[in-house]
Scaffold this active site. Structure first.
Site, mmCIF file in Angstrom:
data_model
loop_
_atom_site.group_PDB
_atom_site.id
_atom_site.type_symbol
_atom_site.label_atom_id
_atom_site.label_comp_id
_atom_site.label_asym_id
_atom_site.label_seq_id
_atom_site.Cartn_x
_atom_site.Cartn_y
_atom_site.Cartn_z
ATOM 1 N N ASN A 2 47.241 -13.468 67.622
ATOM 2 C CA ASN A 2 48.597 -13.166 68.065
ATOM 3 C C ASN A 2 48.618 -12.947 69.575
ATOM 4 O O ASN A 2 47.669 -12.430 70.167
ATOM 5 C CB ASN A 2 49.213 -11.989 67.292
ATOM 6 C CG ASN A 2 48.376 -10.731 67.285
ATOM 7 O OD1 ASN A 2 47.157 -10.771 67.404
ATOM 8 N ND2 ASN A 2 49.029 -9.594 67.125
ATOM 9 N N GLU A 17 51.285 -11.410 72.211
ATOM 10 C CA GLU A 17 52.566 -10.710 72.383
ATOM 11 C C GLU A 17 53.101 -10.917 73.796
ATOM 12 O O GLU A 17 52.455 -11.538 74.640
ATOM 13 C CB GLU A 17 52.370 -9.233 72.023
ATOM 14 C CG GLU A 17 51.970 -9.083 70.562
ATOM 15 C CD GLU A 17 51.834 -7.644 70.097
ATOM 16 O OE1 GLU A 17 51.815 -6.722 70.926
ATOM 17 O OE2 GLU A 17 51.748 -7.457 68.859
ATOM 18 N N CYS A 73 52.525 -15.321 66.408
ATOM 19 C CA CYS A 73 51.575 -14.866 65.394
ATOM 20 C C CYS A 73 50.272 -15.666 65.453
ATOM 21 O O CYS A 73 50.241 -16.807 65.931
ATOM 22 C CB CYS A 73 52.172 -15.043 63.998
ATOM 23 S SG CYS A 73 53.428 -13.839 63.561
ATOM 24 N N GLU A 99 48.707 -17.069 62.998
ATOM 25 C CA GLU A 99 48.766 -18.296 62.196
ATOM 26 C C GLU A 99 49.411 -19.426 62.995
ATOM 27 O O GLU A 99 48.992 -20.595 62.896
ATOM 28 C CB GLU A 99 49.582 -18.061 60.912
ATOM 29 C CG GLU A 99 48.998 -17.015 59.982
ATOM 30 C CD GLU A 99 49.513 -15.606 60.245
ATOM 31 O OE1 GLU A 99 49.743 -15.260 61.429
ATOM 32 O OE2 GLU A 99 49.660 -14.852 59.285
ATOM 33 N N CYS A 150 53.465 -13.311 57.706
ATOM 34 C CA CYS A 150 54.896 -12.976 57.731
ATOM 35 C C CYS A 150 55.678 -14.155 57.145
ATOM 36 O O CYS A 150 55.138 -15.253 56.940
ATOM 37 C CB CYS A 150 55.351 -12.673 59.155
ATOM 38 S SG CYS A 150 55.527 -14.139 60.200
ATOM 39 N N CYS A 177 55.540 -17.367 59.114
ATOM 40 C CA CYS A 177 54.240 -18.057 59.068
ATOM 41 C C CYS A 177 53.979 -18.665 57.698
ATOM 42 O O CYS A 177 53.276 -19.681 57.595
ATOM 43 C CB CYS A 177 53.123 -17.115 59.493
ATOM 44 S SG CYS A 177 53.142 -16.866 61.284
HETATM 45 N N1 THU Z 1 51.215 -10.767 63.142
HETATM 46 C C1 THU Z 1 50.496 -11.922 63.034
HETATM 47 O O1 THU Z 1 49.946 -12.418 64.038
HETATM 48 N N2 THU Z 1 50.412 -12.504 61.816
HETATM 49 C C2 THU Z 1 50.930 -11.991 60.671
HETATM 50 O O2 THU Z 1 50.840 -12.619 59.635
HETATM 51 C C3 THU Z 1 51.589 -10.683 60.697
HETATM 52 C C4 THU Z 1 51.917 -10.158 62.043
HETATM 53 C C5 THU Z 1 51.304 -10.120 64.463
HETATM 54 C C6 THU Z 1 52.627 -10.236 65.143
HETATM 55 C C7 THU Z 1 52.589 -9.053 66.078
HETATM 56 O O3 THU Z 1 51.927 -9.436 67.283
HETATM 57 C C8 THU Z 1 51.723 -8.044 65.363
HETATM 58 O O4 THU Z 1 51.043 -8.741 64.343
HETATM 59 C C9 THU Z 1 52.515 -6.895 64.738
HETATM 60 O O5 THU Z 1 53.525 -7.376 63.938
#
Ligand code: THU
Length: 134
Positions: free
Chosen positions: A43, A45, A54, A56, A87, A90
């Protein structure tokens, strides 16, 4: 195809590279294609929160950029005691490049925690076939 162990280690390695200064929740994803290639993502941000991406999404972007087109299995590695399942967005991203029975493994630092099929996580999904025959 790459072994689950290989994918687990790849997800762990890429998780450490995540850029997650806001949530402080690092996620790594590693996917295998049927021909044995492995692609990873973490991920990333952003100070403008909704722009973050994310793990994925990163792994899928790497797969496409690397010439792959189908996900044979994928490991998602998160932190903490709760299962880190993909999520909703994804699940749909994975769906574009996977079959209903494609395994999606959730993992923590100690190992694989629980495995699902895509169809379990995204039943009655919408995909490329829905756009044909219009
Ligand atoms: N996140 C992912 O990278 N993948 C997921 O399947 C769930 C959430 C990340 C997004 C964000 O940067 C952090 O986790 C908190 O939500």
């Amino acid at each position: 195809m790459a072994s689950l162990d290989t994918l687990f280690e790849a997800a762990k390695a890429i998780q450490a590279k995540a850029y997650a200064p806001y949530s402080r929740f690092k996620v790594g994803a590693a996917l295998a294609t049927a021909d044995g290639q492995v692609f990873t993502g973490c991920n990333v941000e952003n100070a403008a929160y909704p722009v973050g991406s994310c793990a994925e999404a990163g792994a899928i972007a790497a797969m496409i950029a690397g010439g792959g087109n189908r996900i044979a299995q994928i490991v998602v590695m998160g932190e903490g005691e709760h299962l880190v399942t993909p999520c909703g967005g994804c699940r749909q991203r994975i769906r574009e490049f996977a079959a209903p029975d494609t395994p999606i493994h959730t993992a923590g630092p100690e190992g694989i925690r629980k495995s699902f099929t895509l169809d379990e996580l995204l039943p009655f999904s919408f995909g490329p076939d829905n756009l044909t025959g219009r």
